[in-house]
Scaffold this motif. Structure first.
Motif, PDB file in Angstrom:
ATOM      1  N   PRO A  47     -22.984 -16.754  17.006  1.00 16.58           N
ATOM      2  CA  PRO A  47     -23.869 -15.857  16.254  1.00 16.58           C
ATOM      3  C   PRO A  47     -24.252 -14.636  17.088  1.00 16.58           C
ATOM      4  CG  PRO A  47     -25.062 -17.770  17.050  1.00 16.58           C
ATOM      5  CD  PRO A  47     -23.614 -18.010  17.361  1.00 16.58           C
ATOM      6  N   ALA A  48     -24.661 -13.587  16.413  1.00 17.52           N
ATOM      7  CA  ALA A  48     -25.072 -12.358  17.103  1.00 17.52           C
ATOM      8  C   ALA A  48     -26.323 -12.605  17.934  1.00 17.52           C
ATOM      9  CB  ALA A  48     -25.333 -11.263  16.081  1.00 17.52           C
ATOM     10  N   VAL A  49     -26.352 -12.042  19.122  1.00 15.58           N
ATOM     11  CA  VAL A  49     -27.470 -12.238  20.039  1.00 15.58           C
ATOM     12  C   VAL A  49     -28.643 -11.357  19.601  1.00 15.58           C
ATOM     13  CG1 VAL A  49     -28.235 -12.085  22.434  1.00 15.58           C
ATOM     14  CG2 VAL A  49     -25.878 -12.745  21.901  1.00 15.58           C
ATOM     15  N   GLN A  50     -29.810 -11.980  19.487  1.00 15.09           N
ATOM     16  CA  GLN A  50     -31.015 -11.222  19.139  1.00 15.09           C
ATOM     17  C   GLN A  50     -31.606 -10.658  20.426  1.00 15.09           C
ATOM     18  OE1 GLN A  50     -31.971 -10.215  16.482  1.00 15.09           O
ATOM     19  NE2 GLN A  50     -31.940 -11.637  14.787  1.00 15.09           N
ATOM     20  N   ARG A  51     -31.559  -9.360  20.573  1.00 15.55           N
ATOM     21  CA  ARG A  51     -32.056  -8.721  21.789  1.00 15.55           C
ATOM     22  C   ARG A  51     -33.480  -8.237  21.591  1.00 15.55           C
ATOM     23  NH1 ARG A  51     -28.095  -7.982  25.391  1.00 15.55           N
ATOM     24  NH2 ARG A  51     -25.960  -8.153  24.654  1.00 15.55           N
ATOM     25  N   GLN A  52     -34.237  -8.246  22.680  1.00 17.62           N
ATOM     26  CA  GLN A  52     -35.619  -7.787  22.630  1.00 17.62           C
ATOM     27  C   GLN A  52     -35.669  -6.259  22.611  1.00 17.62           C
ATOM     28  OE1 GLN A  52     -37.529  -9.472  26.011  1.00 17.62           O
ATOM     29  NE2 GLN A  52     -37.560 -11.543  25.178  1.00 17.62           N
ATOM     30  N   PRO A  53     -36.730  -5.687  22.044  1.00 13.79           N
ATOM     31  CA  PRO A  53     -36.861  -4.221  22.084  1.00 13.79           C
ATOM     32  C   PRO A  53     -37.157  -3.737  23.498  1.00 13.79           C
ATOM     33  CG  PRO A  53     -38.798  -5.226  21.090  1.00 13.79           C
ATOM     34  CD  PRO A  53     -37.795  -6.321  21.268  1.00 13.79           C
ATOM     35  N   LEU A  54     -36.988  -2.465  23.712  1.00 13.62           N
ATOM     36  CA  LEU A  54     -37.215  -1.874  25.040  1.00 13.62           C
ATOM     37  C   LEU A  54     -38.653  -2.077  25.501  1.00 13.62           C
ATOM     38  CD1 LEU A  54     -35.322   1.527  24.994  1.00 13.62           C
ATOM     39  CD2 LEU A  54     -34.918  -0.374  26.537  1.00 13.62           C
ATOM     40  N   LYS A  55     -38.818  -2.327  26.791  1.00 16.82           N
ATOM     41  CA  LYS A  55     -40.149  -2.467  27.391  1.00 16.82           C
ATOM     42  C   LYS A  55     -40.256  -1.529  28.585  1.00 16.82           C
ATOM     43  CE  LYS A  55     -40.661  -7.339  26.170  1.00 16.82           C
ATOM     44  NZ  LYS A  55     -40.812  -8.709  26.706  1.00 16.82           N
ATOM     45  N   HIS A  56     -41.483  -1.090  28.861  1.00 13.18           N
ATOM     46  CA  HIS A  56     -41.665  -0.225  30.032  1.00 13.18           C
ATOM     47  C   HIS A  56     -41.611  -1.069  31.297  1.00 13.18           C
ATOM     48  CE1 HIS A  56     -45.734  -1.763  29.348  1.00 13.18           C
ATOM     49  NE2 HIS A  56     -45.943  -1.539  30.619  1.00 13.18           N
ATOM     50  N   ARG A  57     -41.180  -0.447  32.386  1.00 23.20           N
ATOM     51  CA  ARG A  57     -41.071  -1.157  33.665  1.00 23.20           C
ATOM     52  C   ARG A  57     -42.458  -1.458  34.218  1.00 23.20           C
ATOM     53  NH1 ARG A  57     -36.430   2.128  34.582  1.00 23.20           N
ATOM     54  NH2 ARG A  57     -37.742   3.815  35.287  1.00 23.20           N
TER      55      ARG A  57
END
Length: 205
Positions: A47-57
């Motif tokens: 299945p397609a990998v669910q990626r997290q949204p961008l986060k600040h460092r």
């Protein structure tokens, strides 16, 4: 033997290739079957990998710790000890700081961290929470500035107090010297002559 003046003489150019619709239709079907097989093989990987949204460092990027230092580079040295900036996530070396920043902000690096290049849509609660954090930070900064102003004012007051005490000591010394001069004036000059003193007055004229 004389050659013929016509270069096309003796060449059979009557054969012409004819278009066969059945042959090209068969080729198109084979191509479609190959493409379907490729797409099925890609889908079967999982299945397609669910990626997290961008986060600040939450850390500072170290770009200056190795500036001005000399380092011996050998061909058998690990990547982390090679010349340049080493990315432990992608296990690669980037030669300069500008390209290193481009790399850690790029798509490949973010995918390796499990993040997509999309930013999470902020809700009203998150915006209010962020405002609260910034307000607290501002209050702390203003408090530190106020504390600094108070410390400077206190230091100035202490310095003025020290100057005032020095002035008072000088005045007291002057008074003592004047009192001594007055006592010496009261001594009888005959007694002073007997003792071998010309007088106890100041030598200044």
């Amino acid at each position: 033997m004389a050659q013929s003046s016509n270069p096309a003489a003796g060449v059979d150019n009557t054969f012409r290739r004819k278009f066969d619709p059945e042959e090209y239709l068969q080729r198109a079907r084979e191509r479609e079957e190959k493409e379907e097989a490729k797409s099925k093989s890609k889908k079967s990987k999982g299945p397609a990998v669910q990626r997290q949204p961008l986060k600040h460092r939450d850390f500072e990027v170290d770009l200056e710790s190795r500036l001005g230092k000399t380092q011996v580079i050998t061909p058998i040295a690990p990547l982390s000890q090679q010349a340049g900036y080493f990315c432990s996530v992608c296990e690669c070396v980037v030669k300069d700081s500008a390209n290193y920043l481009d790399h850690i902000n790029g798509k490949k690096h973010q995918r390796a961290l499990g993040m997509s290049m999309r930013v999470e849509r902020a809700s009203l609660e998150k915006v209010q929470e962020r405002f609260g954090i910034l307000k607290k930070r501002k209050d702390v900064e203003s408090f530190t500035e106020k504390d600094l102003d108070e410390r400077i004012l206190k230091q100035q007051q202490e310095e003025e107090e020290r100057k005032r005490q020095r002035r008072e000591k000088k005045k007291e010394k002057k008074k003592e010297m004047l009192a001594e001069e007055e006592t010496t004036k009261e001594i009888d000059p005959d007694v002073a002559a007997m003792m071998g003193f010309g007088g106890f007055g100041s030598s200044k004229k």
